[in-house]
Design a protein around this motif. Structure first.
Motif, mmCIF file in Angstrom:
data_model
loop_
_atom_site.group_PDB
_atom_site.id
_atom_site.type_symbol
_atom_site.label_atom_id
_atom_site.label_comp_id
_atom_site.label_asym_id
_atom_site.label_seq_id
_atom_site.Cartn_x
_atom_site.Cartn_y
_atom_site.Cartn_z
ATOM 1 N N TRP A 135 0.861 -1.039 -0.035
ATOM 2 C CA TRP A 135 -0.028 -0.186 0.009
ATOM 3 C C TRP A 135 1.031 1.236 -0.074
ATOM 4 O O TRP A 135 0.406 2.263 -0.633
ATOM 5 N N LEU A 179 0.553 4.044 -3.046
ATOM 6 C CA LEU A 179 -0.031 5.312 -2.617
ATOM 7 C C LEU A 179 0.897 6.394 -2.600
ATOM 8 O O LEU A 179 1.121 7.528 -2.321
ATOM 9 N N SER A 180 2.216 5.951 -3.007
ATOM 10 C CA SER A 180 3.615 6.705 -3.203
ATOM 11 C C SER A 180 3.557 8.036 -3.919
ATOM 12 O O SER A 180 4.163 8.991 -3.861
ATOM 13 N N LYS A 235 -11.475 4.770 -2.572
ATOM 14 C CA LYS A 235 -10.566 5.835 -1.806
ATOM 15 C C LYS A 235 -9.557 6.178 -2.841
ATOM 16 O O LYS A 235 -9.155 7.615 -2.946
ATOM 17 N N ILE A 236 -8.824 5.222 -3.472
ATOM 18 C CA ILE A 236 -7.493 5.678 -4.170
ATOM 19 C C ILE A 236 -8.140 6.307 -5.457
ATOM 20 O O ILE A 236 -7.373 7.367 -6.152
ATOM 21 N N SER A 240 -8.514 9.926 -5.076
ATOM 22 C CA SER A 240 -7.361 10.659 -5.177
ATOM 23 C C SER A 240 -6.634 11.037 -6.261
ATOM 24 O O SER A 240 -5.510 10.994 -6.452
ATOM 25 N N LEU A 262 -6.192 8.886 -8.847
ATOM 26 C CA LEU A 262 -5.446 7.834 -9.229
ATOM 27 C C LEU A 262 -6.111 6.757 -9.935
ATOM 28 O O LEU A 262 -7.384 6.376 -9.561
#
Length: 422
Positions: free
Chosen positions: A191, A195-196, A219-220, A223, A225
């Motif tokens: 993860w 999420l980097s 949620k990704i 963001s 992405l």
């Protein structure tokens, strides 16, 4: 691009084992890497170039022929010269090519040469083109059953590989990294890598995620992405988006997808792709249908095969009902034979390679989110500044300053006398 790995972009790597067979005796044999390529190529000191997994099959331990991890990096750099001494017969040498993360686009060429008695007896050209990628994609090869792990460089013991898909998208400008390999290199958990911020697309190919594990995926999307999900057995229960998800069915979707939404960017130049054991998709609310597929097992069982959804946060979700489309079904000959052998249907050509590139083009071409308007700041009122005597003196010449000072003293004494008189 030679296998097993693609080396085109900063951070990419390749390990190569070379065997030389000769009948002549070699004197003071020396291997050398020559030319500009030695800036990114070196001999390696690693005892093994890769690690393999061992599985227990029917009470027997079976080693997977597909590498689990590759071993390379600065820790194994042994320079550009390797001395072997005198020997006859079989000889092997291992080299690694590691493109630095900060490498600029460039063409690296040179030779791997074997010298005997100061003369070249064997020479192998090496050419590497380093490009700047359109975007970076992280390929999830971690969240899978071990014996069914599908990797970038080939399938596992029971799985298919996506090496042809990797080549297709790499040539189109996409830098794809293995999540397992990045974890081994950085020591970070999955993860933290996802999420980097280093990747624009998360690619889930037949990933065996469950509902609890995949809870962070919606949620990704929020963001900014994007996520590409190719479903198959085990992955269909992971709810990434309530707008697009898979429908449970007892009959697998085996056929072709030929009905495409021509207005959708993913459909550009795509006429036919195979569906070999796929799942139908349920599409709701703001999601958009890209393609439907028919099933040769049950013609009435046609279903949505590709759909997309754009989250409020900007991320795009692209769902495909079958992961086989980019592994075994990526090969036209296999698709033709499978459908002809089982259903007597001839599929002359498929557009899986074009579809693969279109999907990533759509995933990264997200519209820019409008920035919040900033409140104009009130101009600050400037306080009146006191002009000091030394500031005035610094602006005029020294003689003029003395003259002004003398006049000021003269008139001051005169005003005092007048004031005293009156």
């Amino acid at each position: 691009m030679s296998w097993p790995t693609v080396a085109l972009y900063p951070g990419d790597f390749k390990v190569i084992n070379i065997t030389v067979v000769g009948g002549e005796k070699l004197t003071d044999a020396t291997w050398r890497i020559e030319g500009a390529v030695k800036d990114i190529a070196s001999f390696t000191s690693a005892e093994k170039l890769c690690l393999h997994k061992v599985y227990s099959i029917r009470n027997r331990e079976v080693s997977d022929t597909t590498p689990h991890l590759f071993i390379c990096g600065d820790n194994y750099d042994s320079g550009d010269t390797l001395e072997l001494g005198n020997y006859t017969g079989l000889g092997t040498v291992a080299i690694q090519i590691v493109i630095p993360e900060d490498a600029e686009p460039n063409h690296y060429s040179g030779y791997l040469r074997l010298y005997s008695g100061g003369k070249v007896v064997a020479s192998l050209p090496i050419k590497i083109d380093v490009r700047r990628p359109k975007a970076k994609v992280i390929f999830d090869d971690v969240s899978q059953f071990p014996e069914d792990r599908e990797t970038l460089w080939g399938g596992s013991f029971m799985g298919w590989g996506v090496e042809l898909w990797w080549r297709d998208v790499a040539q189109a400008g996409y830098d794809v990294d293995s999540l397992m390999q990045v974890m081994n290199k950085t020591g970070l958990d999955p993860w933290a890598i996802l999420l980097s911020g280093n990747y624009q697309v998360i690619y889930l190919h037949d990933t065996d995620l469950r509902m609890g594990i995949s809870g962070a995926l919606p949620k990704i999307l929020d963001s900014n992405l994007s996520i590409v999900a190719l479903y198959d057995g085990g992955f269909e229960y992971s709810l990434i988006s309530s707008e697009v998800y898979t429908e449970w069915s007892e009959i697998a979707l085996i056929g072709v997808a030929e009905n495409f939404n021509k207005e959708h960017p993913i459909s550009k130049g795509v006429k036919c792709v195979p569906a070999l054991g796929g799942l139908g998709l349920a599409v709701h609310e703001d999601a958009e249908i890209v393609a439907t597929a028919i099933s040769y097992d049950d013609p009435s069982g046609s279903a949505v095969f590709i759909a997309t959804y754009e989250a409020e946060g900007g991320g795009r979700f692209i769902a495909i009902g079958d992961s086989n489309i980019f592994d075994c079904a990526r090969t036209p000959d296999f698709t033709w034979y499978y459908l002809w052998r089982n259903y007597e249907v001839e599929v002359a050509s498929i557009d899986s390679a074009k579809l693969a590139v279109n999907i990533l083009d759509y995933a990264v071409s997200r519209p820019e989110r409008p920035q919040q308007p900033q409140q104009p700041q009130q101009p600050q009122q400037q306080q009146p500044q006191m002009v000091l005597v030394w500031q005035v003196l610094s602006a005029i010449s020294l003689p003029a300053a003395f003259a002004m000072l003398a006049l000021a003293l003269y008139y001051r004494s005169k005003w005092k006398r007048l004031a005293y008189r009156y």
